[in-house]
Design a protein around this motif. Structure first.
Motif, PDB file in Angstrom:
ATOM      1  N   GLY A  83      84.344  16.652  67.618  1.00 17.94           N
ATOM      2  CA  GLY A  83      83.021  17.235  67.417  1.00 17.94           C
ATOM      3  C   GLY A  83      82.731  17.696  66.006  1.00 17.94           C
ATOM      4  N   LEU A  84      83.631  17.432  65.061  1.00 16.58           N
ATOM      5  CA  LEU A  84      83.444  17.863  63.674  1.00 16.58           C
ATOM      6  C   LEU A  84      82.844  16.779  62.791  1.00 16.58           C
ATOM      7  CD1 LEU A  84      86.747  19.886  63.118  1.00 16.58           C
ATOM      8  CD2 LEU A  84      84.445  20.750  63.600  1.00 16.58           C
ATOM      9  N   MET A  85      82.414  15.676  63.404  1.00 15.61           N
ATOM     10  CA  MET A  85      81.831  14.578  62.638  1.00 15.61           C
ATOM     11  C   MET A  85      80.663  13.996  63.412  1.00 15.61           C
ATOM     12  SD  MET A  85      83.702  11.034  61.456  1.00 15.61           S
ATOM     13  CE  MET A  85      82.833   9.781  60.495  1.00 15.61           C
ATOM     14  N   GLU A  86      79.622  13.592  62.679  1.00 14.87           N
ATOM     15  CA  GLU A  86      78.495  12.901  63.301  1.00 14.87           C
ATOM     16  C   GLU A  86      78.084  11.736  62.405  1.00 14.87           C
ATOM     17  OE1 GLU A  86      77.026  11.661  65.876  1.00 14.87           O
ATOM     18  OE2 GLU A  86      76.591  13.690  66.612  1.00 14.87           O
ATOM     19  N   CYS A  87      77.788  10.606  63.025  1.00 18.12           N
ATOM     20  CA  CYS A  87      77.296   9.433  62.305  1.00 18.12           C
ATOM     21  C   CYS A  87      75.890   9.139  62.780  1.00 18.12           C
ATOM     22  CB  CYS A  87      78.198   8.224  62.564  1.00 18.12           C
ATOM     23  SG  CYS A  87      79.877   8.383  61.925  1.00 18.12           S
ATOM     24  N   LEU A  88      74.956   9.000  61.839  1.00 17.50           N
ATOM     25  CA  LEU A  88      73.566   8.740  62.173  1.00 17.50           C
ATOM     26  C   LEU A  88      73.260   7.252  62.113  1.00 17.50           C
ATOM     27  CD1 LEU A  88      71.745  11.595  60.184  1.00 17.50           C
ATOM     28  CD2 LEU A  88      72.742  11.661  62.495  1.00 17.50           C
ATOM     29  N   MET A  89      72.202   6.875  62.772  1.00 18.28           N
ATOM     30  CA  MET A  89      71.712   5.504  62.728  1.00 18.28           C
ATOM     31  C   MET A  89      70.967   5.264  61.415  1.00 18.28           C
ATOM     32  SD  MET A  89      71.097   2.600  64.607  1.00 18.28           S
ATOM     33  CE  MET A  89      71.041   3.049  66.354  1.00 18.28           C
ATOM     34  N   GLY A  90      71.241   4.131  60.762  1.00 14.79           N
ATOM     35  CA  GLY A  90      70.481   3.707  59.597  1.00 14.79           C
ATOM     36  C   GLY A  90      69.626   2.497  59.941  1.00 14.79           C
ATOM     37  N   ASN A  91      68.703   2.137  59.072  1.00 10.77           N
ATOM     38  CA  ASN A  91      67.853   0.985  59.358  1.00 10.77           C
ATOM     39  C   ASN A  91      68.652  -0.319  59.410  1.00 10.77           C
ATOM     40  OD1 ASN A  91      67.955   1.421  56.395  1.00 10.77           O
ATOM     41  ND2 ASN A  91      66.690  -0.420  56.313  1.00 10.77           N
ATOM     42  N   HIS A  92      69.788  -0.386  58.719  1.00 11.76           N
ATOM     43  CA  HIS A  92      70.584  -1.612  58.763  1.00 11.76           C
ATOM     44  C   HIS A  92      71.345  -1.741  60.081  1.00 11.76           C
ATOM     45  CE1 HIS A  92      70.097  -3.500  54.753  1.00 11.76           C
ATOM     46  NE2 HIS A  92      69.590  -2.305  54.504  1.00 11.76           N
TER      47      HIS A  92
END
Length: 251
Positions: A83-92
């Protein structure tokens, strides 16, 4: 008779103090630059800030040569982060998923914007020529889908489009300055907004973002820009965001 031009009303300046609830690192657009990502992660460890979250702003694939390695590294890190990391969605990532869903319609566009390099990193041969048969697009999609694997695909499809702490929002591209963060259109968060870098927000929300390449990471008028064009410049940057303080780290 003299005529005077009416002066435009000056936009209000952004004066809200930076106040995240937790400190965090925001990593800019990686675009298949796995060695730079590895180098940056070492630098972030050297900063010795064990309480800081790690947030990646999207665009992990395309353009650079090692998208497959980047995705696998981020997937494993995220799975093991507790829970110490988050990855977001990019347009690619969004374009890549569109290709998986409808390769005939979206294949050519994705390849033009870096999908060619992503396929190569998975050892998938891209279609050749200006006219590609529908069946060939489907074959390439199926091969890519198999190489990507169900776990990675599911992870990618469930990436969020924003992460918020205190009065700080992290997004991929931009936010409409006239709308609250929780009222943003997803396409704006992924692709940008024409007024984002022209009007300061009036709600005191800081926005950390990538998507638009800057020569050096910068914090101005409530916007913190961290995309330093890794695939083209050889520079990958993260921002350490703390209460009333931003520090940039570049590999």
């Amino acid at each position: 008779m003299m005529f005077f031009k009416k002066r435009k009303k000056a936009l209000p300046s952004f004066e809200a103090e930076l106040a995240p609830d937790v400190p965090f690192f925001a990593v800019g657009d990686i675009h298949g630059s796995d060695q730079l990502l590895q180098n940056l992660l070492v630098k972030l460890t050297d900063v010795a800030h064990p309480d800081a979250m790690l947030i990646c702003v999207g665009d992990y694939v395309d353009r650079g040569e090692d998208s497959a390695a980047v995705l696998q590294r981020l997937y494993e890190m995220h799975s093991q982060s507790g829970g110490l990391m988050e990855c977001l969605m990019g347009n690619h990532e969004h374009m890549m998923l569109n290709f998986l869903d409808d390769p005939v319609r979206h294949g050519s566009r994705w390849l033009r914007y870096g999908g060619l390099q992503t396929l190569a990193s998975f050892k998938i041969a891209a279609p050749r020529g200006s006219s590609v048969a529908d069946a060939e697009w489907m074959q390439v999609r199926d091969a890519f889908k198999g190489a990507l694997g169900a776990d990675l695909e599911d992870w990618l499809r469930n990436l969020p489009s924003q992460w918020i702490t205190g009065n700080v929002a992290v997004v991929h591209a931009a936010a409409d300055p006239e709308l609250p963060i929780d009222g943003q259109d997803r396409s704006t968060l992924l692709w940008g907004h024409p007024e984002f870098d022209k009007k300061p927000r009036r709600d005191g929300t800081w926005v950390v973002h990538g998507h638009t390449i800057v020569d050096s990471a910068v914090s101005v008028d409530g916007r913190i820009s961290v995309d330093t064009g890794a695939y083209a410049t050889g520079k990958l940057t993260a921002a350490l965001v703390e209460k009333a303080k931003v520090t940039f780290i570049t590999a």
